[in-house]
Design a protein around this motif. Sequence first.
Motif, mmCIF file in Angstrom:
data_model
loop_
_atom_site.group_PDB
_atom_site.id
_atom_site.type_symbol
_atom_site.label_atom_id
_atom_site.label_comp_id
_atom_site.label_asym_id
_atom_site.label_seq_id
_atom_site.Cartn_x
_atom_site.Cartn_y
_atom_site.Cartn_z
ATOM 1 N N SER A 96 0.848 -1.189 0.000
ATOM 2 C CA SER A 96 0.000 0.000 0.000
ATOM 3 C C SER A 96 0.884 1.238 0.000
ATOM 4 O O SER A 96 1.571 1.514 0.984
ATOM 5 N N VAL A 97 0.861 1.952 -1.102
ATOM 6 C CA VAL A 97 1.611 3.200 -1.181
ATOM 7 C C VAL A 97 1.007 4.225 -0.231
ATOM 8 O O VAL A 97 1.717 4.945 0.474
ATOM 9 N N GLU A 98 -0.308 4.264 -0.157
ATOM 10 C CA GLU A 98 -1.005 5.237 0.685
ATOM 11 C C GLU A 98 -0.605 5.113 2.151
ATOM 12 O O GLU A 98 -0.410 6.109 2.834
ATOM 13 N N HIS A 99 -0.470 3.880 2.637
ATOM 14 C CA HIS A 99 -0.116 3.665 4.039
ATOM 15 C C HIS A 99 1.364 3.324 4.228
ATOM 16 O O HIS A 99 1.796 3.070 5.351
ATOM 17 N N SER A 100 2.136 3.292 3.166
ATOM 18 C CA SER A 100 3.556 2.949 3.206
ATOM 19 C C SER A 100 3.792 1.612 3.901
ATOM 20 O O SER A 100 4.666 1.487 4.751
ATOM 21 N N GLU A 101 2.984 0.612 3.546
ATOM 22 C CA GLU A 101 3.093 -0.711 4.153
ATOM 23 C C GLU A 101 3.278 -1.786 3.084
ATOM 24 O O GLU A 101 2.723 -1.694 1.996
#
Length: 131
Positions: A20-25
Amino acid sequence: MNKPEPLFSSSRAFRLWRYSVEHSELVLRTDDDPEDLVELLFEGVLSVRFDQLRFADIVVGRAEDHILQSPTVDIPHLCIELGSAGHSAEVVCRRLTCVGGTYPDGKILWTVSAGRPRSRRHAELPAVERT
């Protein structure tokens, strides 16, 4: 560069489960036994490099930390190296957690985090030239 500090090894198969790019996970999950899942959860992901997305077995090591620098703060990041027979990967992140089960419902088996950010306010900063 020094040899990575060993953190974890397993003969179980892992694969890229979610990024997840949005959550950097980024999550790697075992895919050989759905009743006994293990996840490697990477948080605060800065960069990734994979030559394959599946590991027949896995060795996880911590290489030399990376420092993200801004004019006011130094932010340490872990450099995690992943290896398996014939291929490798690297993840630069703030924290790595091994979870027995699925995150956030599983049991945290271990975690490793990068150091706290350090202020550069008292460091000698280069002057900004105005044109």
